[in-house]
Design a protein around this motif. Sequence first.
Motif, mmCIF file in Angstrom:
data_model
loop_
_atom_site.group_PDB
_atom_site.id
_atom_site.type_symbol
_atom_site.label_atom_id
_atom_site.label_comp_id
_atom_site.label_asym_id
_atom_site.label_seq_id
_atom_site.Cartn_x
_atom_site.Cartn_y
_atom_site.Cartn_z
ATOM 1 N N GLU A 311 0.866 -1.170 0.000
ATOM 2 C CA GLU A 311 0.000 0.000 0.000
ATOM 3 C C GLU A 311 0.901 1.218 0.000
ATOM 4 O O GLU A 311 1.400 1.652 1.042
ATOM 5 C CB GLU A 311 -0.925 -0.001 1.216
ATOM 6 C CG GLU A 311 -1.958 -1.133 1.206
ATOM 7 C CD GLU A 311 -2.928 -1.043 2.385
ATOM 8 O OE1 GLU A 311 -2.813 -0.058 3.151
ATOM 9 O OE2 GLU A 311 -3.775 -1.936 2.505
ATOM 10 N N CYS A 312 1.167 1.757 -1.169
ATOM 11 C CA CYS A 312 2.115 2.850 -1.310
ATOM 12 C C CYS A 312 1.421 4.189 -1.066
ATOM 13 O O CYS A 312 0.269 4.389 -1.450
ATOM 14 C CB CYS A 312 2.737 2.836 -2.709
ATOM 15 S SG CYS A 312 3.727 1.375 -3.026
ATOM 16 N N PRO A 313 2.134 5.141 -0.420
ATOM 17 C CA PRO A 313 1.568 6.475 -0.188
ATOM 18 C C PRO A 313 1.417 7.225 -1.506
ATOM 19 O O PRO A 313 1.948 6.818 -2.543
ATOM 20 C CB PRO A 313 2.607 7.135 0.728
ATOM 21 C CG PRO A 313 3.869 6.412 0.422
ATOM 22 C CD PRO A 313 3.479 4.999 0.129
ATOM 23 N N ASP A 314 0.671 8.340 -1.444
ATOM 24 C CA ASP A 314 0.493 9.164 -2.633
ATOM 25 C C ASP A 314 1.842 9.597 -3.179
ATOM 26 O O ASP A 314 2.776 9.909 -2.425
ATOM 27 C CB ASP A 314 -0.357 10.399 -2.312
ATOM 28 C CG ASP A 314 -1.798 10.012 -1.979
ATOM 29 O OD1 ASP A 314 -2.183 8.888 -2.359
ATOM 30 O OD2 ASP A 314 -2.502 10.826 -1.349
ATOM 31 N N GLY A 315 1.921 9.632 -4.481
ATOM 32 C CA GLY A 315 3.173 10.049 -5.113
ATOM 33 C C GLY A 315 4.160 8.926 -5.320
ATOM 34 O O GLY A 315 5.287 9.163 -5.748
#
Length: 754
Positions: A311-315
């Motif tokens: 689950e990667c953060p925004d950007g």
Amino acid sequence: MGLLQFLLAFGVFFFSSVVGLGVDPSLIISVFQDFSPGADFTGVSQVQGFHDESRAFLFQGSSRNVRVPEETAQRMLQKLRGKSEFTVAVTLKQEQLNSGVFLSIHRAEQRYLELESSGQKSEVRLHFQTKGQQTHTEIFPYTLADNQWHKVSVAISASHVTLYVDCNRIYERVVAVPLMDIPEDASFWIGQRNSAHGLFKGVMQDVQILVMPQGYITQCPDLNRTCPTCNDFHGLVQKIMELQDILAKTSSKLLLAEERMNGLDNCYCERTCSVKGVTYREDQAWTDGCKNCTCTNGTVQCETIVCPPLECPDGSVPAYVAGECCKKCQPMCLFTGQELVEGDKRAVHHPTGLCLLYECRGRTMHKVQNSDECPELKCPEAEQLTVSDRCCKVCRGHDFCAEGNTCMEHSDCVNLDAGASCSCKEGFRSLRPDNAYCEDIDECAEGKHYCRENTMCVNTPGSFMCICHTGYIRIDDYSCTEHDECVSGQHNCDENALCFNTVGGHSCSCKPGYTGNGTICKALCDGLCLNGGSCVSPNTCVCTQGFTGQRCETDIDECSEGFVECDSHATCVNLPGWYHCECRDGYHDNGMFTANGESCEDIDECKVGRSTCANDTICFNLDGGYDCRCPHGHNCTGDCIHDNKVKHNGQIWVLDNDRCSVCSCQQGEVDCWPLSCPPADCDFTLVPEGECCARCVSDPCQAHSVRNDITKTCEDEHGITRFSGSSWLKHGTECTLCQCKNGHICCSVDPMCL
């Protein structure tokens, strides 16, 4: 077992199992697979066939044009060009008394290959082109038009032609060698010769041309083929040489492996594991690509890494990182709707020819300054490709792999049109979707090996080995046996046979020059018996009916030697290995075909309207002809009516629609005969307008016909070598057609194209 014995055994196996190996698709022209004459053609519909494994079509009516489209026809005929060994095969059900063509490859009146069946004459006819552009016709007396299903194949091997019907060899003949010098503008028709002639009526299925002389095997896989062709023999020699090399390399590897394994029994091994030159201690763990490994009791135990969901953060987005098995969150750049990661490059090509290159750095696309000019490409413009990560074009086949790739051990880099990709080596399977990491397939554990009795399967990287149990001897790569019956003499092979040791027994195979099942072997005549003759003892042939001579090389002329007595209404026509009693002029067969011509009966020309008697004469039928008589008390002119025109008595004329036929009117009766032309012994000929016979000309561009010599080639404007007889559109034009005529290039403009 010796190497020579093994190779000879393989040769016997090769010929006995050629059917089981199947046919190379590149050798098959499967007409109804590449071309469907169904709803798009009037008079043709798809119906139930002899079997359900392929399509069948019903041909009916008298108005249809079933011609294979030019592009499809050229793709099919390219396989046949220049070949002298091939088979025409078809499964069919032909209407009774129908006379029709199965397939025809021709240009104008020149038939390059055509197969037809005459229900009226009860004949199968094969037409093909020979040297000197001569059309040869071979006639086989046989009835196919009986509304029954038949499997028909005509096999041609150089000067031999064989007709098979329903898996039975009906005729074998010696003919002129066929020359498949098929021009590019030849047409390919199915079920007819052209739009007006040779209309086949009935059902056809599996219409095929196989570029091999034993194509009949596809129809009849159980048909015994005892004699290989020259092409078979050369192919076998090549296979044996390849197998000999493989056998030597494999034997060396097996010997080395056996020595190492036998040596382990006398060694005390420290319980360590050695992987890629690194030694690991007991219970020591490490990561190898996409696997977590542990050294346990001297054995490497590995488990595939299961990558957790990200689950990667925004950007940022999940992406593979060099040296890591699982994806990691990487900074992301958005560019024209695409998600790019650090280091990715994209080129923007403008219609003006300007190109700008951008690179993803720090979540932002930065323009890359590129002052170097693009290198000059050494390939045609049509072969130059635009790729997304650079401004400069590359040639098709560019080596992207050499520029760097992520393919790890057991994975090969493969060049594609627009970049590189990874592919697992043979014997390995992928550990992640991009095939960068691959693992060995344990054929032994998964049961994907071929080890037989008395052997032990040992897995090797990408493959496996079969090791003999103690006390057993090797037969081949996959089998071992405890006793060699051939060496001990405890076998039942013929004295003219070779003995081969097998698991639990042995097999026998006749020596070269002999034939049989191995326990009984008979002498061969080394292929000396021609025209279907049989070898009864070494170099002694018994000929089939119609042939004679020490090698059965001489055709018996049944007509001239008095073996045949045809009916008085028929004349004897000699055929290779056969004869035919053909009805004389003025007679026709009454439908009850008899071999000696007794079924020939008189044609009543007066009744059927075939007489040429003028209006002022009366037609009287005669046996084998007719007579035009003047009624008593009349003064007849003797004139004739021909094509609704009056021809005077004694007049001679040339037909308007056939300049090669001459007719005369004698006492109310018309007789026509063909003009005989002297041979034109030259390379270039033409038939002047209004004339019949060809004349020699010095200008090849004026010639209508060319005696093509393939050694005299042309070079077109692109430097491409063209064979004599080939044609092409001139570069940069749409209406100028050029042709190579024995080293001369002749171009002309098609006015209908302008």
